[in-house]
Design a protein around this motif. Structure first.
Motif, PDB file in Angstrom:
ATOM      1  N   ASP A 141     -30.409  29.056 -17.203  1.00  0.00           N
ATOM      2  CA  ASP A 141     -29.759  29.167 -18.513  1.00  0.00           C
ATOM      3  C   ASP A 141     -30.639  28.474 -19.557  1.00  0.00           C
ATOM      4  O   ASP A 141     -30.464  27.293 -19.857  1.00  0.00           O
ATOM      5  CB  ASP A 141     -28.380  28.523 -18.469  1.00  0.00           C
ATOM      6  CG  ASP A 141     -27.561  28.802 -19.716  1.00  0.00           C
ATOM      7  OD1 ASP A 141     -28.159  29.132 -20.763  1.00  0.00           O
ATOM      8  OD2 ASP A 141     -26.319  28.685 -19.658  1.00  0.00           O
TER       9      ASP A 141
ATOM     10  N   ALA B  54     -28.758  26.571 -22.383  1.00  0.00           N
ATOM     11  CA  ALA B  54     -28.186  25.281 -21.989  1.00  0.00           C
ATOM     12  C   ALA B  54     -29.271  24.222 -21.901  1.00  0.00           C
ATOM     13  O   ALA B  54     -29.080  23.070 -22.334  1.00  0.00           O
ATOM     14  CB  ALA B  54     -27.453  25.407 -20.658  1.00  0.00           C
TER      15      ALA B  54
ATOM     16  N   ASP C 145     -27.625  20.555 -14.588  1.00  0.00           N
ATOM     17  CA  ASP C 145     -27.067  21.906 -14.693  1.00  0.00           C
ATOM     18  C   ASP C 145     -25.803  22.064 -13.864  1.00  0.00           C
ATOM     19  O   ASP C 145     -25.172  23.125 -13.895  1.00  0.00           O
ATOM     20  CB  ASP C 145     -28.104  22.941 -14.232  1.00  0.00           C
ATOM     21  CG  ASP C 145     -28.603  22.694 -12.815  1.00  0.00           C
ATOM     22  OD1 ASP C 145     -28.719  21.511 -12.422  1.00  0.00           O
ATOM     23  OD2 ASP C 145     -28.898  23.673 -12.103  1.00  0.00           O
TER      24      ASP C 145
ATOM     25  N   THR D 287     -22.994  23.643 -15.777  1.00  0.00           N
ATOM     26  CA  THR D 287     -22.593  23.015 -17.031  1.00  0.00           C
ATOM     27  C   THR D 287     -22.834  23.976 -18.195  1.00  0.00           C
ATOM     28  O   THR D 287     -23.763  24.789 -18.178  1.00  0.00           O
ATOM     29  CB  THR D 287     -23.384  21.719 -17.270  1.00  0.00           C
ATOM     30  OG1 THR D 287     -24.787  21.978 -17.090  1.00  0.00           O
ATOM     31  CG2 THR D 287     -22.938  20.630 -16.309  1.00  0.00           C
ATOM     32  N   THR D 288     -21.998  23.869 -19.213  1.00  0.00           N
ATOM     33  CA  THR D 288     -22.068  24.754 -20.368  1.00  0.00           C
ATOM     34  C   THR D 288     -23.033  24.222 -21.428  1.00  0.00           C
ATOM     35  O   THR D 288     -23.483  23.078 -21.353  1.00  0.00           O
ATOM     36  CB  THR D 288     -20.683  24.906 -21.003  1.00  0.00           C
ATOM     37  OG1 THR D 288     -20.283  23.619 -21.527  1.00  0.00           O
ATOM     38  CG2 THR D 288     -19.652  25.384 -20.000  1.00  0.00           C
ATOM     39  N   VAL D 289     -23.287  25.051 -22.437  1.00  0.00           N
ATOM     40  CA  VAL D 289     -24.109  24.619 -23.562  1.00  0.00           C
ATOM     41  C   VAL D 289     -23.489  23.399 -24.232  1.00  0.00           C
ATOM     42  O   VAL D 289     -24.167  22.415 -24.533  1.00  0.00           O
ATOM     43  CB  VAL D 289     -24.283  25.768 -24.574  1.00  0.00           C
ATOM     44  CG1 VAL D 289     -24.899  25.245 -25.870  1.00  0.00           C
ATOM     45  CG2 VAL D 289     -25.148  26.874 -23.983  1.00  0.00           C
TER      46      VAL D 289
ATOM     47  N   ASN E 177     -23.910  20.314 -22.195  1.00  0.00           N
ATOM     48  CA  ASN E 177     -25.294  19.853 -22.229  1.00  0.00           C
ATOM     49  C   ASN E 177     -25.620  19.139 -23.533  1.00  0.00           C
ATOM     50  O   ASN E 177     -26.415  18.189 -23.541  1.00  0.00           O
ATOM     51  CB  ASN E 177     -26.246  21.032 -21.992  1.00  0.00           C
ATOM     52  CG  ASN E 177     -26.451  21.311 -20.525  1.00  0.00           C
ATOM     53  OD1 ASN E 177     -27.325  20.731 -19.893  1.00  0.00           O
ATOM     54  ND2 ASN E 177     -25.636  22.197 -19.962  1.00  0.00           N
TER      55      ASN E 177
END
Length: 412
Positions: free
Chosen positions: A362, A365, A287, A318-320, A323
Motif C-alpha cells: 500500500d 499508507a 503495516d 493498517t489504514t492510511v 499510519n
C-alpha cells in the motif's frame, strides 16, 4: 532466620499449606535449602513459615489483623504482592535468595510473580499456577519466569498434582544446584551491547544488520517485537546496559494504537531517547495489527484487509489514517531524544507482506506514515531509501548509521 542462600517458597499457607509443605520437602530431599514465606491473610496457616505473614504485610505498611477485619480480598492480595516483592528484593540484596518458587491460583500467582519480577534476570523463578495455560503477560512481564500449568486446582496433593509439584520442585532444585556459571569476562562479555527489534516479517533485515554489527565488535541482543519483547528491551535500555539501539521493528506501536494483542504499552520507543542512547529507528511491520485466530478479530474490523498468518495469528493491514497517527507518534517521541538519533525509511515496503505483489502492499499508507513522521521529527535526520526493509542494502545502511552514531562524540 536462615543466613545462607535458599529457595524462597511463596504461598498462602492458610489455603496452600499442605501443597507448600510437599514442595518444601522435595526440595530438602534434594539437598536444597528452602525458606517458606507465608503470604496468606485469612485463616490460620496450616504449616509453620520461616518468614511469617506479619513480616510480609508489614513490608507493605499493612497489618494482617486490619486486612482480615476489612475482609477485602483484593486489597489483601495487593498488599501481599507489594510486601512479598519488598521482602524478596531485600533478602536478595543481602545474598539470601537462591531462587523463588510460587504456587497458587489467581491470588497466589499475582503475589509470587510480583516478587519474582523484583529480581534480576538469571535468578531461578518458577511459578506453578492454575493460570499458566492462558495469557500470562501480566505475571511474567519482562522477566524470565517459568510457568508450570497445575492442570488441577492446587487443592490437595493427589495423583495429578503430586507429579506436577514434584517435577516443578525438581526443576527448581536443578536450577539452583546445577548452575552453568559461565564466564563473565573475556569474549563475548567484553563486547558492548546493541539491542535490536525483529519480527518474522523483518527477519532478513535484522539478521543481516546483526552480522554487520557483530563484525564491528558488538554483541547484539535481538528482541521479538511481541509486546513483552519491546517492554524487555525498553527496560534494558533504561538501565543503560546497551551502547545502541537498532529499532528496526516498531510494530508494537500499531497494536497499542489500534488495539491488537502485541502492544508494548505507551512508553514504547522512549527509553533510548530519555537515556541519551544512540538509536536508529525504522518502521518495520507498522503495516499490521496482530490478533489471534480469526474469531478474535473484533467485529468492527471484520471488513478490513485481513491476512491469516497461521491458525493462531491473524494480521490486519493498517489504514492510511492509522499510519498518519503512527508516523506522528514516532516523530514526536524521537524529537525529544537526548542522544544521537536517526530514522531510515524503506520506500518499497515495511515488511515481507508490504511489497509489490504482496497482500499488504500500500504505497499510499507508506507515504502517509513517512510524511507524518518527517513532519513531527523536528531536527532528527530522516532518510528515505529506495529499498525494501528486507533488502540487504537497507540492513547495511541501518547498521552503518548506528555504528556512526555510537562512535560520535555526543554518544561518548
Amino acid at each position: 532466620m536462615r543466613r545462607t542462600p535458599s529457595v524462597h517458597l511463596l504461598a498462602a499457607l492458610d489455603t496452600k499449606g499442605i501443597e507448600a509443605a510437599f514442595v518444601r520437602d522435595v526440595l530438602r530431599q534434594c539437598g536444597v535449602a528452602c525458606t517458606v514465606v507465608d503470604c496468606g491473610c485469612l485463616a490460620s496457616p496450616a504449616i509453620e513459615a520461616d518468614i511469617p505473614r506479619d513480616a510480609v504485610f508489614a513490608a507493605a505498611g499493612e497489618s494482617v489483623e486490619t486486612l482480615r477485619t476489612a475482609g477485602d480480598r483484593g486489597t489483601a492480595v495487593a498488599a501481599a504482592a507489594a510486601g512479598a516483592a519488598r521482602v524478596i528484593a531485600d533478602r536478595h540484596a543481602a545474598g539470601l535468595v537462591a531462587g523463588v518458587f510460587g504456587l497458587g491460583g489467581s491470588a497466589g500467582t499475582t503475589i509470587a510473580t510480583a516478587a519474582m519480577r523484583a529480581l534480576p534476570i538469571g535468578l531461578p523463578k518458577l511459578m506453578v499456577s492454575t493460570l499458566a495455560s492462558g495469557q500470562v503477560r501480566q505475571y511474567v512481564g519482562d522477566k524470565d519466569i517459568a510457568m508450570v500449568n497445575s492442570i488441577v486446582d492446587i487443592a490437595g496433593v493427589n495423583r495429578i498434582s503430586r507429579p506436577i509439584l514434584a517435577n516443578a520442585a525438581l526443576a527448581m532444585a536443578g536450577m539452583v544446584t546445577l548452575s552453568h556459571n559461565p564466564p563473565t569476562d573475556g569474549p563475548p562479555y567484553d563486547k558492548p551491547l546493541v539491542a535490536a527489534t525483529m519480527f518474522g516479517v523483518t527477519t532478513p533485515c535484522v539478521q543481516r544488520a546483526r552480522e554487520v554489527l557483530e563484525m564491528a565488535g558488538y554483541e547484539v541482543l535481538v528482541f521479538h517485537a511481541t509486546g513483552n519483547g519491546g517492554r524487555a528491551m525498553e527496560a534494558l535500555v533504561a538501565e543503560r546496559l546497551v551502547a545502541g539501539v537498532l529499532d528496526i521493528t516498531t510494530t508494537e506501536l500499531a497494536d497499542e494504537l489500534v488495539g491488537g494483542m502485541l502492544s508494548a504499552g505507551p512508553d514504547r520507543l522512549t527509553a533510548a531517547g530519555q537515556r541519551g542512547v544512540p538509536q536508529v529507528v525504522s518502521v518495520g511491520a507498522l503495516d499490521m495489527v496482530n490478533f489471534l485466530g480469526l474469531a478474535t478479530v473484533p467485529e468492527r474490523f471484520r471488513s478490513r484487509l485481513l491476512y491469516r498468518h497461521n491458525a493462531n495469528v491473524t494480521l490486519m493491514r493498517t489504514t492510511v489514517e492509522e499510519n498518519v497517527q503512527l508516523g506522528a507518534e514516532i516523530g514526536r517521541k524521537l524529537a525529544t531524544a537526548q542522544g544521537p538519533t536517526a530514522v531510515l525509511l524503506p520506500q518499497r515496503g515495511v515488511s515481507a507482506l508490504d511489497r509489490e505483489g504482496q497482500p499488504f502492499d500500500d504505497p499510499a499508507a507508506r507515504q502517509a506514515l513517512f510524511s507524518a513522521l518527517r513532519s513531527a521529527a523536528g531536527s532528527v535526520p530522516v532518510e528515505e531509501l529506495d529499498l525494501h526493509i528486507n533488502d540487504a542494502a537497507f540492513a547495511d545502511a541501518a547498521a552503518a548509521r548506528l555504528l556512526a552514531l555510537m562512535k560520535s562524540p555526543v554518544a561518548r
